[in-house]
Design a protein around this motif. Structure first.
Motif, short mmCIF file in Angstrom:
data_model
loop_
_atom_site.label_atom_id
_atom_site.label_comp_id
_atom_site.label_asym_id
_atom_site.label_seq_id
_atom_site.Cartn_x
_atom_site.Cartn_y
_atom_site.Cartn_z
N VAL A 92 0.88 -1.16 0.00
CA VAL A 92 0.00 0.00 0.00
C VAL A 92 0.92 1.22 0.00
O VAL A 92 1.86 1.28 0.80
N ALA A 93 0.68 2.16 -0.89
CA ALA A 93 1.56 3.32 -1.02
C ALA A 93 1.73 4.03 0.32
O ALA A 93 0.78 4.17 1.09
N PHE A 94 2.97 4.45 0.59
CA PHE A 94 3.27 5.15 1.84
C PHE A 94 2.69 6.56 1.81
O PHE A 94 2.66 7.21 0.77
N THR A 95 2.22 7.01 2.96
CA THR A 95 1.75 8.38 3.10
C THR A 95 2.89 9.25 3.62
O THR A 95 3.88 8.74 4.15
N ASP A 96 2.73 10.55 3.48
CA ASP A 96 3.75 11.48 3.99
C ASP A 96 3.95 11.29 5.49
O ASP A 96 5.08 11.33 5.97
N SER A 97 2.88 11.08 6.24
CA SER A 97 3.02 10.94 7.69
C SER A 97 3.80 9.67 8.06
O SER A 97 4.59 9.68 9.01
N GLU A 98 3.61 8.59 7.31
CA GLU A 98 4.39 7.37 7.57
C GLU A 98 5.88 7.61 7.32
O GLU A 98 6.72 7.17 8.10
N VAL A 99 6.19 8.32 6.25
CA VAL A 99 7.59 8.59 5.92
C VAL A 99 8.19 9.58 6.92
O VAL A 99 9.35 9.45 7.30
N LEU A 100 7.40 10.55 7.38
CA LEU A 100 7.89 11.45 8.42
C LEU A 100 8.26 10.68 9.68
O LEU A 100 9.26 10.98 10.34
N THR A 114 21.01 12.13 4.64
CA THR A 114 21.65 12.83 3.52
C THR A 114 20.81 12.80 2.25
O THR A 114 21.01 13.63 1.37
N ASP A 115 19.89 11.85 2.14
CA ASP A 115 19.05 11.77 0.94
C ASP A 115 17.84 10.90 1.23
O ASP A 115 17.84 10.09 2.17
N ILE A 116 16.80 11.06 0.41
CA ILE A 116 15.58 10.28 0.56
C ILE A 116 14.98 10.10 -0.84
O ILE A 116 15.31 10.86 -1.76
N SER A 117 14.13 9.11 -1.01
CA SER A 117 13.46 8.88 -2.30
C SER A 117 12.85 10.17 -2.81
O SER A 117 12.27 10.95 -2.05
N GLU A 118 12.97 10.40 -4.11
CA GLU A 118 12.53 11.64 -4.74
C GLU A 118 11.06 11.96 -4.43
O GLU A 118 10.71 13.12 -4.22
N SER A 119 10.20 10.96 -4.37
CA SER A 119 8.78 11.18 -4.10
C SER A 119 8.53 11.80 -2.73
O SER A 119 7.48 12.39 -2.50
N PHE A 120 9.50 11.66 -1.84
CA PHE A 120 9.35 12.18 -0.48
C PHE A 120 10.41 13.22 -0.13
O PHE A 120 10.59 13.56 1.03
N ALA A 121 11.09 13.76 -1.13
CA ALA A 121 12.16 14.74 -0.88
C ALA A 121 11.63 15.98 -0.17
O ALA A 121 12.34 16.58 0.63
N HIS A 122 10.38 16.34 -0.45
CA HIS A 122 9.80 17.52 0.21
C HIS A 122 9.70 17.34 1.72
O HIS A 122 9.64 18.30 2.46
N LEU A 123 9.72 16.11 2.21
CA LEU A 123 9.61 15.84 3.65
C LEU A 123 10.94 15.97 4.38
O LEU A 123 10.96 16.10 5.60
N LEU A 124 12.03 15.93 3.64
CA LEU A 124 13.34 15.96 4.29
C LEU A 124 13.51 17.23 5.11
O LEU A 124 13.90 17.18 6.26
N SER A 125 13.17 18.38 4.53
CA SER A 125 13.31 19.62 5.28
C SER A 125 12.28 19.71 6.40
O SER A 125 12.56 20.23 7.47
N ILE A 126 11.09 19.16 6.20
CA ILE A 126 10.08 19.14 7.26
C ILE A 126 10.57 18.30 8.42
O ILE A 126 10.50 18.70 9.58
N GLY A 127 11.10 17.12 8.12
CA GLY A 127 11.62 16.23 9.17
C GLY A 127 12.76 16.88 9.93
O GLY A 127 12.83 16.77 11.15
N GLU A 128 13.64 17.58 9.23
CA GLU A 128 14.75 18.26 9.91
C GLU A 128 14.21 19.36 10.80
O GLU A 128 14.65 19.53 11.92
#
Length: 169
Positions: A92-100, A114-128
């Motif tokens: 089942v496709a991952f949601t943003d909250s699961e990846v966060l 240092t890197d994350i899958s492109e589909s979730f790259a927008h979450l990297l700065s949020i997570g930081e």
């Protein structure tokens, strides 16, 4: 840390959500997700094992589609001088909250992503920024967009360097 996340408990057979089987377009992606869903939840994903069993190109192409459709998440992080990878796959496709949550798990381990899958790259700065919030009681601000732009600029610069090197050869 890496693993296969199954949505239903089963034994002696693999149960795979129809969405994954119907949305994936490449038979290699369908085969890879089917194979991975047949493994125990405790099995640790290692690309080298998959390469040895199925070949590098088929696995690389399958993972690319799985990442694009959000069934596979790769988080690259540093432990001192070592670069490590945290892989998760689901039918089942991952949601943003699961990846966060995955990002927070890596951050809580004291590692720098240092890197994350492109589909979730927008979450990297949020997570930081969320890590900063929990550590320093700071709030997430408008710098998220700026951080994303810097990340994209960094990736473009590195791709440009690779292209220049290839042209000189």
């Amino acid at each position: 840390m890496s693993g296969i996340i199954k949505r239903r408990k089963t034994s002696d057979y693999a149960q795979i959500h129809n969405g994954a089987l119907q949305q994936l377009e490449d038979i290699r992606s369908i085969g890879l997700i089917s194979h991975l869903m047949s493994l125990p939840e405790t099995w640790e994903i290692k690309k080298m094992q998959l390469y040895k069993k199925f070949g590098r190109d088929p696995i690389t192409n399958a993972i690319a589609e799985l990442e694009a459709k959000k069934y596979w998440v790769t988080i690259q992080y540093r432990d001192g001088k070592k670069t490590l990878y945290y892989y998760n796959v689901s039918d089942v496709a991952f949601t943003d909250s699961e990846v966060l949550n995955m990002i927070q798990e890596v951050n809580q381990g004291g590692f720098k992503i240092t890197d994350i899958s492109e589909s979730f790259a927008h979450l990297l700065s949020i997570g930081e920024n969320q890590q900063l919030k929990t550590d320093d009681n700071l709030s997430v601000d408008s710098s998220i967009v700026e951080n994303r732009q810097l990340l994209n600029k960094y990736k473009e610069t590195n791709n440009y360097k690779k292209i220049r090197i290839k042209k000189h050869w």
